[in-house]
Write a protein that holds these residues in place. Structure first.
Motif, PDB file in Angstrom:
ATOM      1  N   SER A  23     -12.701   5.850  -6.398  1.00 40.85           N
ATOM      2  CA  SER A  23     -13.718   4.886  -6.021  1.00 40.85           C
ATOM      3  C   SER A  23     -14.298   4.302  -7.288  1.00 40.85           C
ATOM      4  O   SER A  23     -14.396   4.985  -8.304  1.00 40.85           O
ATOM      5  CB  SER A  23     -14.813   5.590  -5.220  1.00 40.85           C
ATOM      6  OG  SER A  23     -15.837   4.690  -4.882  1.00 40.85           O
ATOM      7  N   ILE A  24     -14.664   3.008  -7.251  1.00 42.77           N
ATOM      8  CA  ILE A  24     -15.318   2.403  -8.398  1.00 42.77           C
ATOM      9  C   ILE A  24     -16.688   1.922  -7.971  1.00 42.77           C
ATOM     10  O   ILE A  24     -16.929   1.656  -6.805  1.00 42.77           O
ATOM     11  CB  ILE A  24     -14.508   1.223  -8.983  1.00 42.77           C
ATOM     12  CG1 ILE A  24     -14.291   0.134  -7.936  1.00 42.77           C
ATOM     13  CG2 ILE A  24     -13.202   1.689  -9.556  1.00 42.77           C
ATOM     14  CD1 ILE A  24     -13.630  -1.110  -8.462  1.00 42.77           C
ATOM     15  N   THR A  33     -13.209   5.194  -0.743  1.00 45.81           N
ATOM     16  CA  THR A  33     -12.057   5.598  -1.534  1.00 45.81           C
ATOM     17  C   THR A  33     -10.804   5.282  -0.737  1.00 45.81           C
ATOM     18  O   THR A  33     -10.836   5.183   0.478  1.00 45.81           O
ATOM     19  CB  THR A  33     -12.093   7.106  -1.866  1.00 45.81           C
ATOM     20  OG1 THR A  33     -12.131   7.829  -0.644  1.00 45.81           O
ATOM     21  CG2 THR A  33     -13.280   7.448  -2.722  1.00 45.81           C
ATOM     22  N   SER A 116     -16.962  -2.637  -2.235  1.00 47.68           N
ATOM     23  CA  SER A 116     -15.931  -1.673  -1.836  1.00 47.68           C
ATOM     24  C   SER A 116     -14.576  -2.340  -1.615  1.00 47.68           C
ATOM     25  O   SER A 116     -13.541  -1.707  -1.805  1.00 47.68           O
ATOM     26  CB  SER A 116     -16.360  -0.909  -0.585  1.00 47.68           C
ATOM     27  OG  SER A 116     -16.532  -1.779   0.507  1.00 47.68           O
ATOM     28  N   THR A 119     -12.480  -2.041  -4.574  1.00 47.24           N
ATOM     29  CA  THR A 119     -11.859  -0.723  -4.706  1.00 47.24           C
ATOM     30  C   THR A 119     -10.541  -0.671  -3.957  1.00 47.24           C
ATOM     31  O   THR A 119      -9.540  -0.180  -4.471  1.00 47.24           O
ATOM     32  CB  THR A 119     -12.806   0.368  -4.153  1.00 47.24           C
ATOM     33  OG1 THR A 119     -14.049   0.290  -4.829  1.00 47.24           O
ATOM     34  CG2 THR A 119     -12.210   1.748  -4.324  1.00 47.24           C
TER      35      THR A 119
END
Length: 130
Positions: A23-24, A33, A116, A119
């Protein structure tokens, strides 16, 4: 936060990640994730052009919720061009497209570090290598 040289805006580096979840995002950022480990007959097979197109479209949709800026406009234009290319080629991901998308995510990391959808796109791009 500074980059590895200690100056400038934060940066994202996407290396080669296989069969991993990650995850970033920044502090107090909630994002998802993605795990592309695969099992059975699909193990080792990379994502399809359709999966990549959907991830690009998801990120474009998420950008609409961000404040307008030159960076957002530039990233949206890059994503729009990638989506058009993926739609035109059907099932094929042309060489160079994953690298261009990876570069766009790296350039606009400060803009998308809390998104997200970025990601998910980054996870798919790692499957293309390079």
């Amino acid at each position: 936060m500074a980059n590895s040289e200690g100056a400038g805006p934060p940066s994202v580096r996407i290396g080669d990640v296989r069969g991993s979840a990650f995850s970033i995002g920044g502090t107090d950022v909630s994002n998802s994730t993605v795990n592309h480990g695969g099992t059975g007959a699909d193990a080792g097979a990379g994502p399809t052009a359709q999966e990549l197109l959907e991830a690009v479209q998801d990120l474009r949709a998420a950008l609409v919720r961000l404040p307008r800026s030159d960076g957002r406009t530039a990233l949206d234009a890059e994503l729009d061009a990638a989506a058009e290319e993926l739609e035109a080629t059907g099932e094929e991901v042309r060489p160079g497209l994953p690298a261009r998308l990876r570069g766009a995510l790296e350039r606009w990391a400060p803009l998308v570090d809390s998104v997200s959808a970025a990601t998910a796109l980054a996870a798919l791009l790692t499957s293309f290598g390079g």
